[in-house]
Design an enzyme around this catalytic site. Structure first.
Site, PDB file in Angstrom:
ATOM      1  CG  LEU B 163      -2.044  -1.038   1.211  1.00 31.04           C
ATOM      2  CD1 LEU B 163      -2.756  -1.065   2.563  1.00 31.04           C
ATOM      3  CD2 LEU B 163      -3.053  -0.774   0.091  1.00 31.04           C
ATOM      4  CB  CYS B 164       0.450   4.369  -1.951  1.00 33.97           C
ATOM      5  SG  CYS B 164       0.963   6.089  -1.952  1.00 33.97           S
TER       6      CYS B 164
END
Lengths: 132, 271
Positions: B163-164
């Site tokens: 996840l960013c």
């Protein structure tokens, strides 16, 4: 044997080209210049084309992801992709140290002459120095 | 004509709208191409998502999205790099700019300018955020990276979180220790597309990621701050935004791109 970077031709988009004769056929080996690799900073991923694909001058033949940017790779020549450096995407760190030998990306069987727009080493150095 | 007037570029600001995942990505790509070929002015677009969506970074593996596969969450592959984003209670933007030079890679200046404008906008409503590079963990990580690089001679970013908002790069915005804004770019011939996401509230589909609301108790609607951010970006980049809409050519292109790419399983599942 190391490539002599002063004998290579360069595209404005920072790909280098080394033309050799193999069994009477003109073959272009293509990679990304050291200047571009240093500017891209921390390459993470690379996509390569399929062997057998026909490329036109300026056509996208692959992509790289560096820190926070995906960038296309543009073919500096026209011809058929006859070999790809399949070990390269898993060893991108080595590009920093050896962009002109280990760092070759594709080999293309040339269709016609090299484009006039390709620069010699001096002209490319000038472009890079003007870029910053 | 004054010097200030002569150096100002006209730009296009699109009104906030919510679209589905494939349409959002196709519209951004159509805009970026039109801007890069100078058919339209530099364009800033703020938008939402009609359904919760997980957007994968361009090179990410669909297999890593398996925890979301059976949830009511759409999945799309972006053209921009970086990590996956759960778009639910957040504000997404795209900024498409033409480039006049052939310099390679990311345009750090675009990240820095946009993120500073978000910092200033958030500050105006009582929220403090700073770039990750200015935080203590960043300094510590840089020291560790330098030590590792010397030890091994290698650097790799491939082991980054999926996840960013669990990743950290210098320009990410941090609030109370958590990332609240991340952006990513794609270079196109003659231009650059920058995507970014400001996390407003935690999503039940990514419960480990608090948003501005949980971190600061400040709530606001996505569209409410979009104009304020746009005004600041306009001033910082000397762009005079005019409210506009997609051209007919862009609409045609976005429908084609949506069909051929973002709505196609071959694209989403390509790796």
């Amino acid at each position: 044997m190391s490539r002599d970077t002063t004998k290579l031709r360069y595209a404005e988009s920072h790909e280098w080209v080394d033309v050799t004769q193999e069994d009477g056929v003109a073959m272009a080996t293509i990679g990304i210049s050291k200047f571009a690799i240093e500017a891209l900073n921390d390459l993470v991923y690379m996509d390569l084309p399929e062997v057998g694909r026909t490329l036109t001058v300026g056509e996208e033949f692959g992509e790289v992801e560096s820190v926070k940017a995906v960038s296309p790779l543009y073919s500096p020549v026209a011809g058929e992709v006859v070999e790809v450096h399949s070990d390269l995407p898993d060893n991108l760190e080595a590009l920093n140290d050896d962009p002109y030998d280990f760092g070759w990306i594709i080999k293309v069987k040339l269709d016609g002459d090299l484009p006039d727009t390709l620069m010699d080493h001096a002209a490319y150095e000038k472009q890079c120095s003007q870029a910053g | 004509m004054t010097t200030e007037e002569s150096s100002t570029t006209h730009g296009r600001l699109l009104p906030f709208e919510r679209c589905d995942a494939a349409a959002n990505m196709a519209i951004d790509e159509a805009i970026a191409e039109a801007v890069a070929t100078q058919c339209v002015a530099p364009t800033l677009r703020f938008y939402g998502w009609s359904r919760p969506t997980l957007s994968l970074g361009y090179f990410q593996a669909i297999a890593d999205a398996s925890p979301w596969a059976n949830l009511p969450v759409d999945i799309v592959r972006r053209s921009t790099g970086g990590g996956a984003i759960l778009h639910d209670l957040e504000l997404t933007y795209s900024l498409s700019l033409p480039l006049t030079d052939a310099g390679p890679g990311a345009r750090e200046g675009v990240y820095q300018t946009v993120h500073q404008c978000v910092i200033d906008t958030l500050r105006s409503i009582g929220v403090t955020a700073v770039p990750y590079r200015d935080t203590a963990p960043a300094a510590e990580a840089k020291t560790q990276d330098a030590t590792r690089a010397i030890a091994s001679g290698l650097r790799s970013k491939r082991d980054e979180p999926f996840l960013c908002f669990q990743r950290r790069t210098d320009e990410d915005l941090i609030c109370s220790g958590y990332k609240i804004l991340g952006s990513a770019q794609r270079r196109v011939r003659g231009g650059v597309l920058q995507h970014g996401s400001l996390l407003l509230q935690v999503s039940k589909f990514a419960a480990e990621l608090p948003g501005v609301a949980e971190l600061t108790a400040v709530f606001f609607e996505p569209a409410a701050i979009a104009n304020s951010i746009a005004e600041r970006i306009g001033r910082a980049m000397s762009i005079d935004w005019q409210l506009g809409e997609l051209t007919a050519d862009e609409q045609d292109a976005s429908r084609r791109i949506q069909r051929q790419r973002y709505a196609a399983a071959e694209w989403t599942e390509r790796r």
